[in-house]
Scaffold this motif. Structure first.
Motif, PDB file in Angstrom:
ATOM      1  N   PHE A 844      51.052  14.037 -22.380  1.00  0.00           N
ATOM      2  CA  PHE A 844      51.676  14.644 -21.188  1.00  0.00           C
ATOM      3  C   PHE A 844      53.775  14.582 -21.507  1.00  0.00           C
ATOM      4  N   ALA A 845      53.875  13.661 -21.891  1.00  0.00           N
ATOM      5  CA  ALA A 845      55.863  13.864 -22.295  1.00  0.00           C
ATOM      6  C   ALA A 845      55.587  13.535 -23.974  1.00  0.00           C
ATOM      7  N   ARG A 846      54.651  13.839 -24.101  1.00  0.00           N
ATOM      8  CA  ARG A 846      54.659  14.124 -26.010  1.00  0.00           C
ATOM      9  C   ARG A 846      54.647  15.931 -25.765  1.00  0.00           C
ATOM     10  N   GLY A 847      53.921  16.219 -25.320  1.00  0.00           N
ATOM     11  CA  GLY A 847      53.462  18.255 -25.244  1.00  0.00           C
ATOM     12  C   GLY A 847      54.926  18.024 -24.786  1.00  0.00           C
ATOM     13  N   PHE A 848      55.553  17.949 -24.229  1.00  0.00           N
ATOM     14  CA  PHE A 848      56.301  17.977 -23.094  1.00  0.00           C
ATOM     15  C   PHE A 848      57.660  18.057 -23.933  1.00  0.00           C
ATOM     16  N   ALA A 849      58.041  16.778 -24.177  1.00  0.00           N
ATOM     17  CA  ALA A 849      59.265  17.033 -25.261  1.00  0.00           C
ATOM     18  C   ALA A 849      59.158  17.849 -26.948  1.00  0.00           C
ATOM     19  N   ALA A 850      58.481  17.897 -27.045  1.00  0.00           N
ATOM     20  CA  ALA A 850      57.935  18.769 -28.729  1.00  0.00           C
ATOM     21  C   ALA A 850      57.694  20.909 -27.987  1.00  0.00           C
ATOM     22  N   THR A 851      57.947  20.559 -26.195  1.00  0.00           N
ATOM     23  CA  THR A 851      58.231  21.918 -25.960  1.00  0.00           C
ATOM     24  C   THR A 851      59.672  22.680 -26.324  1.00  0.00           C
ATOM     25  N   MET A 852      60.573  21.475 -25.735  1.00  0.00           N
ATOM     26  CA  MET A 852      61.605  21.489 -24.740  1.00  0.00           C
ATOM     27  C   MET A 852      62.444  21.456 -26.573  1.00  0.00           C
ATOM     28  N   ALA A 853      61.663  20.469 -27.598  1.00  0.00           N
ATOM     29  CA  ALA A 853      62.401  20.698 -28.862  1.00  0.00           C
ATOM     30  C   ALA A 853      62.656  21.977 -29.356  1.00  0.00           C
ATOM     31  N   ASP A 854      61.159  22.787 -28.877  1.00  0.00           N
ATOM     32  CA  ASP A 854      61.034  24.001 -29.395  1.00  0.00           C
ATOM     33  C   ASP A 854      61.938  25.355 -29.284  1.00  0.00           C
ATOM     34  N   LEU A 855      61.938  24.947 -27.838  1.00  0.00           N
ATOM     35  CA  LEU A 855      63.248  25.649 -26.270  1.00  0.00           C
ATOM     36  C   LEU A 855      64.765  25.190 -27.181  1.00  0.00           C
ATOM     37  N   MET A 856      64.846  24.686 -27.267  1.00  0.00           N
ATOM     38  CA  MET A 856      66.507  24.116 -27.850  1.00  0.00           C
ATOM     39  C   MET A 856      66.952  24.870 -29.195  1.00  0.00           C
ATOM     40  N   GLN A 857      65.863  24.773 -30.298  1.00  0.00           N
ATOM     41  CA  GLN A 857      66.086  25.452 -31.266  1.00  0.00           C
ATOM     42  C   GLN A 857      65.902  27.115 -31.805  1.00  0.00           C
ATOM     43  N   THR A 858      64.756  27.384 -31.384  1.00  0.00           N
ATOM     44  CA  THR A 858      64.927  28.721 -31.284  1.00  0.00           C
ATOM     45  C   THR A 858      65.664  29.684 -30.228  1.00  0.00           C
ATOM     46  N   ALA A 859      65.825  29.027 -29.262  1.00  0.00           N
ATOM     47  CA  ALA A 859      67.205  29.479 -28.448  1.00  0.00           C
ATOM     48  C   ALA A 859      67.029  30.614 -27.544  1.00  0.00           C
ATOM     49  N   PRO A 860      65.696  31.001 -27.125  1.00  0.00           N
ATOM     50  CA  PRO A 860      64.851  32.457 -26.076  1.00  0.00           C
ATOM     51  C   PRO A 860      65.538  32.802 -25.143  1.00  0.00           C
ATOM     52  N   ALA A 861      66.389  34.223 -25.335  1.00  0.00           N
ATOM     53  CA  ALA A 861      66.379  34.932 -24.635  1.00  0.00           C
ATOM     54  C   ALA A 861      66.176  34.976 -22.765  1.00  0.00           C
ATOM     55  N   PRO A 862      66.412  34.787 -22.115  1.00  0.00           N
ATOM     56  CA  PRO A 862      66.473  34.410 -20.839  1.00  0.00           C
ATOM     57  C   PRO A 862      65.744  35.653 -20.588  1.00  0.00           C
ATOM     58  N   SER A 863      64.356  35.287 -19.509  1.00  0.00           N
ATOM     59  CA  SER A 863      63.816  36.537 -18.960  1.00  0.00           C
ATOM     60  C   SER A 863      64.169  37.320 -17.226  1.00  0.00           C
TER      61      SER A 863
END
Length: 866
Positions: A844-863
Motif C-alpha cells: 500500500f505504501a509503495r503504491g501511495f509513494a508512486a502516486t505522490m511521486a507522479d503527482l509532484m513530477q506532473t504538477a497537475p492544475a487544481p480542480s
C-alpha cells in the motif's frame, strides 16, 4: 533585637491566622525563593503558623510544607488563612480570602501580571522593585546568610582576580565582553555550585562585576569582596541610585581599580537587619488585622450564604450543608438555603428530603420556578431522570417561557424512553429567540444523534448551523444516506459559500511552487486518531514510506491524543510531530507555515472536528482531501484523494491511488460456520444508516420470515435501539427478529461475523470496516450498485473479492439476493482480498509513494469544487 508582639495564646486553640506561602523550592542561588523561605521560617520562629508550597527545603530553616490535610484542618476549625504570593504568581491560585503580595522584583519582569488586584495587601522588598505601586509597605528581610557568607579569617593578600555574575542579563539576551569571560570566574547559575563554593570564590576575589540587581552583591560585601555594577541598557531600567554602588560601563572597566568597602556599608547592612524586624511586625499586624476583618465580615449571614454556595459549586457538599443549615433560621425569608439543601439531598439520592426542602423554598418564594428547575437538573446529574422530569415539568408549567429549563427537561424525557416528546419540545423551543437557543439546539442534535436518526440529525445541522463545522457534519451525514446526492451537493454549496465569506480570496495565497526534487515534505493532518487506527493507512505510510523520498510530519488535531497509544506510536515513527488541537487557527497556521509541506493531506476531510478553514489557508505545494469516502472539495486548490476502484473522474476529478486506496490490518482468526438460527448481519455502525436503509432491511426480513438480523449499535444506547426497532415494527417485522451488539474494533467485528451467514451493505454508505471484515471472515455481503463516487466502495470490495454476483442493480434484486444464504463460509474471499493487497501495508505504501511521486513530477492544475 527589636521585640515583637507575640501572638495571642491559648491552652485550647490557635487565635491567629496561618500563612500559606507560595514559593519555588529553596535555592541558595536565587534570592526570591530564599526570601520566601526566610519569611516562612521567621513567622514560625515568632509563633505565627506558616507553611510553604515548595517541595525542597533548607535543613537550617523551619519551613513546613503546605498539604491538603493541613488546609482541610484549618477549614474545619474555622481558621482564615493568609495567602502570600511573590509578584511572579498570577492571581490567587490558592483561592484564599486574604492575599498578601510580596514584590521581590519589578512586576512583570520575570513573569506574572504587571498590576495586582485592588484587594491585595502589597509589600515590597526594596525601592528599586517599585513601578508606581500605591499603598505598598516595605518588607525587607536580610538576604545574606552570614553563616555562610562572611569574611572571617580572610586577609587582603589572600585575594586575587575577579568574578562576575549576569544570570538575568544573559537570559534577556545580553552579551559579556571576552575580557571578562576569559579572565574572570563566572558565578552564573549555569555552573552548578554550592553556597559554600560561591562564598569561597567571593572570599578570595578582589572584586565582583555584576550586570544586574542581585542579592549576590550583598553576599559579596559580606565576604569582604567589593562590587561594581556594569552599566548596560538592561541595568538602566532599575533605579539603583540608593545603593551607592559604583557603576561603570563595560568598555570603561579598569581592572586595576578596586572600590573600597569601608565600614559604612557594613553598618548599613546591620541597620537593615534592625529595620527588618520592624517590617516583619508591621507585616504581621496588617495581615492578621485583615484576616480578622474578613472573618468578622464572613460571619454575616449574607456572606455565609455566598460561602455556602461556593462550597456547593465546588462539590464540597458536607461543608455546604454545615453552612446552609443554620441559615434556615438566620435567613428565614430567603429561599436559597432550603433550595440548596434540596439540591444537596438530590445529589445524595434523598428524594423525600429534597422535596421537603423544596416545598419550604417555594413557600417563601412561590414564583421561583427556576429553583424547581434547578432541583430537576440536580436529579438529572444524580442519574434519576424520572424525578428530574417531574420537577422540570412543574417548573415549565409554572413559567412556560423559562426556555433555559427545556434542554434538561428534554434530556430527562429522552432518558425515560420519551424521545419523541423530548424532540418535539426542543423543536418548538428552537424556534423561539432566547439566550438558551444555542443550548437548546445542541441538545436537540445530541438526542437525534443518540437516537441514531441520521436523516433528522443532518437536517437539524443545516437548519441550526452555527458555522462551517455544522455544515460539514451535515455533509458527512448526507453522504451516508442521500441516494441521489442532490441534498449533499446543495449542502456542499452552502458550506462553500460560508467558507468563501469567511476567507476572501479562498485558495489564492496558500499555494506554493511545486517542488520536484526529493525528498518531499509530506504532512498528515488528523483530527480523529481512533478512526485512523482502525483504518491502518496512516500507520502503514509512516512505517513504510521510503525515507529517501519523503520526510513525514504528523499534525495532531485530536484532543484525545495524549491518552492514545496509537498517537504515541505514530509520533515515534514520524519524522516530526506538531500538536495543534489546543491552538486557534491563527497560531496553528503560523506554526504550519513556518515549515510548509510540499504535500499536505487532510485525513479527516469533512469530519466533525475537521479544521477545514485552517487546511485551506495553510501553505503547501499540493493539498489533498482524504476522508472516509471521496468527496468534492470546497476550495479550488484542494483535490480529493481516492482509490481507482472508487473513482469517477468525470463526476469527481482527483488524485487516484491504486486499487481501493486503503489498507487494513485484519486479524488471523479461523473461519468457522455460523451456528444456530439463520442470520443476516449489518455490522456497519447504525449511526451510518438512514431511513432508506432501514426500509430496505425491513423488506429483506419480510421476504425471509425465518431469518434474524444482527445490527451494530456501536456507541449508541437504548434510545437508538428503540428508534431502530420501531422502524422495523412499523413495517410489520417483529422486534424479536433483531439482535443488537456493540462492536468497535476489527477484532470484535470479525468475531460477530462468525454468527452470520450473509452480510448486508447499507444502500448508500461506504460501509466502514464492517464490509472488509465480512469478506475476511468468508462471508459475502449484498450491495447495491451506486452511481455516486462516495457510494462505490461496497461494490468495489466485492469486485476485489471476486464476488461481483452479490451486487444488486435494484432494491428488489437486493432483497432477492439477501434471501440466498450461503451454506458455508467461503475462505477464498479472504485469499482474494489478500491477493488484492488490502492487508499488505508495505505494498500500500509503495503504491501511495508512486502516486505522490507522479503527482509532484506532473504538477497537475487544481480542480474546482462543485
Amino acid at each position: 533585637m527589636t521585640q515583637l508582639n507575640q501572638p495571642a495564646t491559648s491552652f485550647y486553640q490557635s487565635h491567629h491566622s496561618p500563612y500559606y506561602i507560595v514559593s519555588p523550592n529553596f535555592s541558595q542561588k536565587s534570592s526570591g525563593p530564599r526570601m520566601l523561605h526566610y519569611l516562612c521560617h521567621t513567622l514560625n520562629e515568632l509563633g505565627y503558623e506558616a507553611y510553604i508550597t515548595a517541595k525542597a527545603f533548607s535543613p537550617w530553616l523551619r519551613t513546613p510544607e503546605l498539604t491538603r490535610e493541613i488546609r482541610l484542618k484549618h477549614r474545619e476549625t474555622g481558621r482564615t488563612p493568609i495567602a502570600v504570593y511573590p509578584e511572579v504568581t498570577c492571581g490567587n491560585p490558592l483561592q484564599e480570602p486574604v492575599v498578601a503580595r510580596w514584590i521581590l522584583n519589578k512586576a512583570g519582569h520575570l513573569g506574572g501580571h504587571r498590576e495586582f488586584h485592588p484587594d491585595e495587601l502589597l509589600f515590597y522588598w526594596d525601592e528599586w522593585v517599585l513601578q508606581g505601586e500605591k499603598n505598598a509597605d516595605r518588607l525587607f528581610l536580610p538576604s545574606v546568610d552570614d553563616r555562610v557568607f562572611n569574611d572571617h579569617d580572610i586577609q587582603s593578600e589572600d585575594r586575587s582576580g575577579f568574578c562576575y555574575y549576569a544570570h538575568k542579563y544573559l537570559m534577556f539576551g545580553g552579551q559579556i565582553a571576552e575580557s571578562i569571560t576569559r579572565d574572570g570566574i563566572s558565578l552564573c547559575q549555569d555552573i552548578p555550585r554550592t553556597a559554600e563554593e560561591i562564598a569561597h570564590i567571593l572570599r578570595t576575589s578582589r572584586v565582583l562585576y555584576c550586570y544586574e540587581p542581585s542579592n549576590i552583591v550583598a553576599e559579596a560585601y559580606a565576604c569582604g569582596c567589593p562590587a561594581i555594577l556594569v552599566q548596560t541598557d538592561y541595568l538602566k531600567q532599575f533605579d539603583l541610585n540608593r545603593l551607592k554602588i559604583v557603576k561603570v560601563p563595560e568598555s570603561d572597566i579598569d581592572f586595576s581599580f578596586i572600590p573600597p568597602i569601608g565600614d559604612r556599608l557594613k553598618d548599613a547592612m546591620e541597620a537593615d537587619k534592625v529595620r527588618s524586624w520592624d517590617a516583619i511586625r508591621h507585616f504581621i499586624d496588617k495581615t492578621q488585622a485583615a484576616a480578622r476583618a474578613h472573618k468578622a465580615y464572613a460571619e454575616q449571614p449574607e456572606q455565609k450564604l455566598k460561602a455556602a454556595i461556593s462550597a456547593f459549586q465546588a462539590n464540597m457538599l458536607v461543608e455546604a450543608t454545615d453552612i446552609f443549615s443554620p441559615l434556615l433560621d438566620a435567613l428565614p425569608e430567603n429561599p436559597q438555603p432550603p433550595a440548596y439543601l434540596a439540591f444537596i439531598c438530590a445529589a445524595q439520592g434523598l428524594a423525600q428530603e429534597a422535596r421537603e426542602f423544596m416545598d419550604r423554598a417555594m413557600e417563601i418564594a412561590p414564583d421561583r420556578a427556576d429553583l424547581k428547575a434547578a432541583l430537576g437538573e440536580s436529579f438529572l446529574k444524580a442519574g434519576q431522570p424520572g424525578l428530574a422530569a417531574e420537577y422540570l415539568e412543574e417548573a415549565v408549567h409554572l413559567q412556560p417561557d423559562m426556555l433555559s429549563a427545556y434542554p434538561a427537561l428534554a434530556r430527562s424525557l429522552h432518558l425515560t424512553q420519551q424521545s419523541d416528546t423530548a424532540l418535539a419540545l426542543l423543536k418548538g423551543a428552537a424556534q423561539m429567540s432566547s439566550s438558551a437557543q444555542a443550548h437548546i439546539q445542541t441538545t436537540l442534535l445530541e438526542i437525534l444523534a443518540e437516537q441514531g436518526n441520521i436523516a433528522e440529525f443532518s437536517q437539524a445541522c443545516l437548519r441550526y448551523s452555527n458555522g462551517i463545522a455544522d455544515d460539514l457534519l451535515a455533509v458527512r451525514c448526507l453522504s451516508r444516506f442521500d441516494a441521489s446526492g442532490e441534498r449533499l451537493v446543495e449542502a456542499l454549496g452552502a458550506a462553500q459559500a460560508r467558507l468563501a465569506s469567511q476567507l476572501p480570496g479562498l485558495g489564492e495565497a496558500s499555494a506554493l511552487p511545486i517542488k520536484t526534487a526529493q525528498p518531499w515534505k509530506i504532512a498528515f493532518l488528523t483530527s480523529d486518531l481512533a478512526r485512523e487506527e482502525q483504518q491502518s493507512r496512516l500507520k502503514a505510510l509512516l512505517n513504510h514510506l521510503p525515507p529517501e523520498q519523503f520526510v513525514t510530519t504528523l499534525i495532531i488535531n485530536d484532543p484525545q491524543a495524549g491518552l492514545s497509544h496509537f498517537a504515541q506510536a505514530c509520533s515515534l515513527v514520524a519524522d516530526h510531530t506538531l500538536v495543534i488541537h489546543d491552538q486557534d487557527d491563527s497560531t496553528a497556521l503560523e506554526r504550519l507555515n513556518a515549515n510548509p509541506a510540499d504535500i499536505l493531506i487532510d485525513l479527516d476531510s469533512y469530519g466533525p472536528a475537521d479544521r477545514l478553514s485552517l487546511f485551506v489557508q495553510a501553505q503547501a505545494g499540493v493539498k489533498l482531501l482524504w476522508g472516509e469516502a471521496p468527496m468534492p472539495a470546497l476550495a479550488p486548490d484542494c483535490l480529493p484523494l481516492q482509490g481507482e476502484l472508487l473513482a469517477d473522474q468525470a463526476m469527481l476529478p482527483g488524485i487516484i491511488l491504486p486499487g481501493l486506496g486503503e489498507c487494513c490490518e485484519l486479524p488471523e482468526l479461523p473461519i468457522t460456520p455460523a451456528p444456530g438460527t439463520p442470520t443476516l448481519g449489518c455490522l456497519t455502525p447504525a449511526i451510518r444508516i438512514g431511513p432508506e436503509g432501514w426500509r430496505l432491511f425491513a423488506e429483506v426480513l419480510q421476504a425471509s420470515p425465518d431469518i434474524q438480523l444482527l445490527l451494530n449499535l456501536m456507541d449508541l444506547g437504548d434510545s437508538a435501539r428503540a428508534y431502530i426497532t420501531r422502524q422495523f415494527t412499523q413495517a410489520g417485522v417483529a422486534a424479536s427478529r433483531l439482535r443488537f451488539v456493540h462492536a468497535h474494533t476489527r477484532e470484535a467485528l470479525c468475531q460477530y461475523w462468525q454468527e452470520v451467514q450473509l452480510g448486508l451493505a447499507p444502500p448508500v454508505d461506504a460501509g466502514d470496516q464492517a464490509l472488509s471484515t465480512c469478506l475476511w471472515m468468508g462471508r459475502p455481503f449484498v450491495a447495491l450498485a451506486a452511481s455516486l463516487p462516495w457510494s462505490h466502495r461496497p461494490a468495489a470490495l466485492l469486485h476485489c473479492a471476486g464476488a461481483s454476483a452479490w451486487i444488486a442493480d435494484s432494491a428488489p434484486r437486493y432483497v432477492e439476493l439477501a434471501s440466498r444464504l450461503p451454506q458455508a463460509p467461503d475462505p477464498s474471499l479472504r485469499a482474494r482480498l489478500r491477493a488484492a493487497g488490502l492487508d499488505d501495508p508495505a505494498a500500500f505504501a509503495r503504491g501511495f509513494a508512486a502516486t505522490m511521486a507522479d503527482l509532484m513530477q506532473t504538477a497537475p492544475a487544481p480542480s474546482s469544487a462543485p
